[in-house]
Design an enzyme around this catalytic site. Structure first.
Site, mmCIF file in Angstrom:
data_model
loop_
_atom_site.group_PDB
_atom_site.id
_atom_site.type_symbol
_atom_site.label_atom_id
_atom_site.label_comp_id
_atom_site.label_asym_id
_atom_site.label_seq_id
_atom_site.Cartn_x
_atom_site.Cartn_y
_atom_site.Cartn_z
ATOM 1 N N ASP A 10 0.868 -1.177 0.000
ATOM 2 C CA ASP A 10 0.000 0.000 0.000
ATOM 3 C C ASP A 10 0.911 1.235 0.000
ATOM 4 O O ASP A 10 2.139 1.124 -0.165
ATOM 5 C CB ASP A 10 -0.989 -0.040 1.172
ATOM 6 C CG ASP A 10 -0.327 0.099 2.541
ATOM 7 O OD1 ASP A 10 0.925 0.211 2.597
ATOM 8 O OD2 ASP A 10 -1.036 0.095 3.557
ATOM 9 N N HIS A 11 0.314 2.411 0.207
ATOM 10 C CA HIS A 11 1.089 3.662 0.195
ATOM 11 C C HIS A 11 2.173 3.670 1.266
ATOM 12 O O HIS A 11 3.268 4.166 1.046
ATOM 13 C CB HIS A 11 0.139 4.855 0.371
ATOM 14 C CG HIS A 11 -0.737 4.720 1.582
ATOM 15 N ND1 HIS A 11 -1.781 3.812 1.641
ATOM 16 C CD2 HIS A 11 -0.681 5.311 2.796
ATOM 17 C CE1 HIS A 11 -2.359 3.889 2.826
ATOM 18 N NE2 HIS A 11 -1.706 4.776 3.545
ATOM 19 N N CYS A 67 3.070 -3.196 4.159
ATOM 20 C CA CYS A 67 2.183 -2.110 4.572
ATOM 21 C C CYS A 67 2.873 -1.419 5.744
ATOM 22 O O CYS A 67 4.096 -1.534 5.890
ATOM 23 C CB CYS A 67 0.782 -2.622 4.913
ATOM 24 S SG CYS A 67 0.690 -3.806 6.271
ATOM 25 N N THR A 69 2.622 -1.968 9.039
ATOM 26 C CA THR A 69 3.079 -2.907 10.071
ATOM 27 C C THR A 69 3.333 -4.318 9.539
ATOM 28 O O THR A 69 3.954 -5.126 10.228
ATOM 29 C CB THR A 69 1.998 -3.049 11.155
ATOM 30 O OG1 THR A 69 0.789 -3.503 10.507
ATOM 31 C CG2 THR A 69 1.739 -1.722 11.869
ATOM 32 N N HIS A 100 9.790 -23.976 9.017
ATOM 33 C CA HIS A 100 8.729 -24.676 9.749
ATOM 34 C C HIS A 100 7.356 -24.508 9.112
ATOM 35 O O HIS A 100 6.539 -25.421 9.154
ATOM 36 C CB HIS A 100 8.648 -24.164 11.200
ATOM 37 C CG HIS A 100 9.812 -24.586 12.041
ATOM 38 N ND1 HIS A 100 9.772 -24.591 13.424
ATOM 39 C CD2 HIS A 100 11.052 -25.016 11.712
ATOM 40 C CE1 HIS A 100 10.938 -25.013 13.891
ATOM 41 N NE2 HIS A 100 11.739 -25.262 12.871
ATOM 42 N N ARG A 139 6.503 -33.900 10.955
ATOM 43 C CA ARG A 139 5.659 -33.149 11.898
ATOM 44 C C ARG A 139 5.255 -31.797 11.304
ATOM 45 O O ARG A 139 4.141 -31.321 11.525
ATOM 46 C CB ARG A 139 6.334 -33.002 13.258
ATOM 47 C CG ARG A 139 7.537 -32.092 13.313
ATOM 48 C CD ARG A 139 7.952 -31.855 14.784
ATOM 49 N NE ARG A 139 8.866 -30.732 14.879
ATOM 50 C CZ ARG A 139 10.187 -30.842 14.994
ATOM 51 N NH1 ARG A 139 10.754 -32.034 15.032
ATOM 52 N NH2 ARG A 139 10.939 -29.767 15.093
ATOM 53 N N HIS A 140 6.152 -31.188 10.525
ATOM 54 C CA HIS A 140 5.768 -29.914 9.893
ATOM 55 C C HIS A 140 4.662 -30.146 8.866
ATOM 56 O O HIS A 140 3.705 -29.381 8.794
ATOM 57 C CB HIS A 140 6.980 -29.259 9.223
ATOM 58 C CG HIS A 140 8.026 -28.777 10.193
ATOM 59 N ND1 HIS A 140 7.717 -28.279 11.437
ATOM 60 C CD2 HIS A 140 9.376 -28.725 10.087
ATOM 61 C CE1 HIS A 140 8.831 -27.933 12.054
ATOM 62 N NE2 HIS A 140 9.866 -28.207 11.263
HETATM 63 C C1 RB5 Z 1 -2.058 2.455 6.539
HETATM 64 O O1 RB5 Z 1 -2.115 3.665 7.226
HETATM 65 C C2 RB5 Z 1 -1.869 1.306 7.528
HETATM 66 O O2 RB5 Z 1 -3.006 1.120 8.276
HETATM 67 C C3 RB5 Z 1 -1.505 0.052 6.773
HETATM 68 O O3 RB5 Z 1 -0.360 0.294 6.029
HETATM 69 C C4 RB5 Z 1 -1.164 -1.189 7.569
HETATM 70 O O4 RB5 Z 1 -0.210 -0.910 8.559
HETATM 71 C C5 RB5 Z 1 -2.260 -2.004 8.074
HETATM 72 O O5 RB5 Z 1 -2.027 -3.078 8.650
#
Ligand code: RB5
Length: 151
Positions: A10-11, A67, A69, A100, A139-140
């Site tokens: 994403d951005h 993204c 996070t 794994h 197991r995996h």
């Molecule tokens: C965008 O602002 C943010 O929410 C997105 O990039 C991401 O981190 C969502 O999980």
């Protein structure tokens, strides 16, 4: 065998995506870049789904989703039955995701790791292999099979 790596973000992940694509180009892997290509705010699930659709058509491809996070991308990607997407914030997580979990998509967070760490994580992810052909694999394999919820 020639590797194809599919990127989407994403951005929030756009600049880190470029960093990683530039990092991978000299290595000689085939790269597919699904965007986003502008600074406009976009919705991460749209890009996760686009990448997963590419991987269902080409199951040997590996994916990188970025993204803010890595969390939103991984949640969206893991709704696809053929995808095992792992968020990694360290090389160790990336290695275990391959060894794994046989992860085929790596999710990264551009707001939680810097570019050098992202490069290290991606390199580790690509070098590591699913632990196949050993007693450990059994197991995996069993656990991966259980990822599909009972009917
Ligand atoms: C965008 O602002 C943010 O929410 C997105 O990039 C991401 O981190 C969502 O999980």
């Amino acid at each position: 065998m020639q590797m194809t790596l599919v990127f989407a973000s994403d951005h929030a992940g756009r600049e880190l995506r470029w960093e990683l694509i530039n990092h991978m180009r000299p290595v000689g892997v085939d790269i597919i870049d699904l965007g986003t290509h502008t600074t406009e705010s976009v919705d991460y699930p749209d890009y996760a789904h686009r990448l997963c659709d590419e991987l269902v058509r080409n199951p040997k491809y590996m994916g990188v989703l970025i993204c803010g996070t890595g969390i939103g991308m991984s949640i969206a990607a893991n709704r696809h039955p053929h995808i095992r997407c792992a968020v990694a914030t360290s090389p160790e997580m990336a290695r275990w995701a391959r060894e794994h979990n046989d992860a085929n998509v790596l999710a990264l967070g551009a707001r939680v790791i810097d570019a050098p760490m992202a490069r290290l994580i991606l390199d580790t992810f690509l070098v590591a292999c699913y632990e196949a052909g050993t007693p450990i694999t059994e197991r995996h394999d069993r656990r991966l099979a259980k990822l599909t919820p009972p009917a």
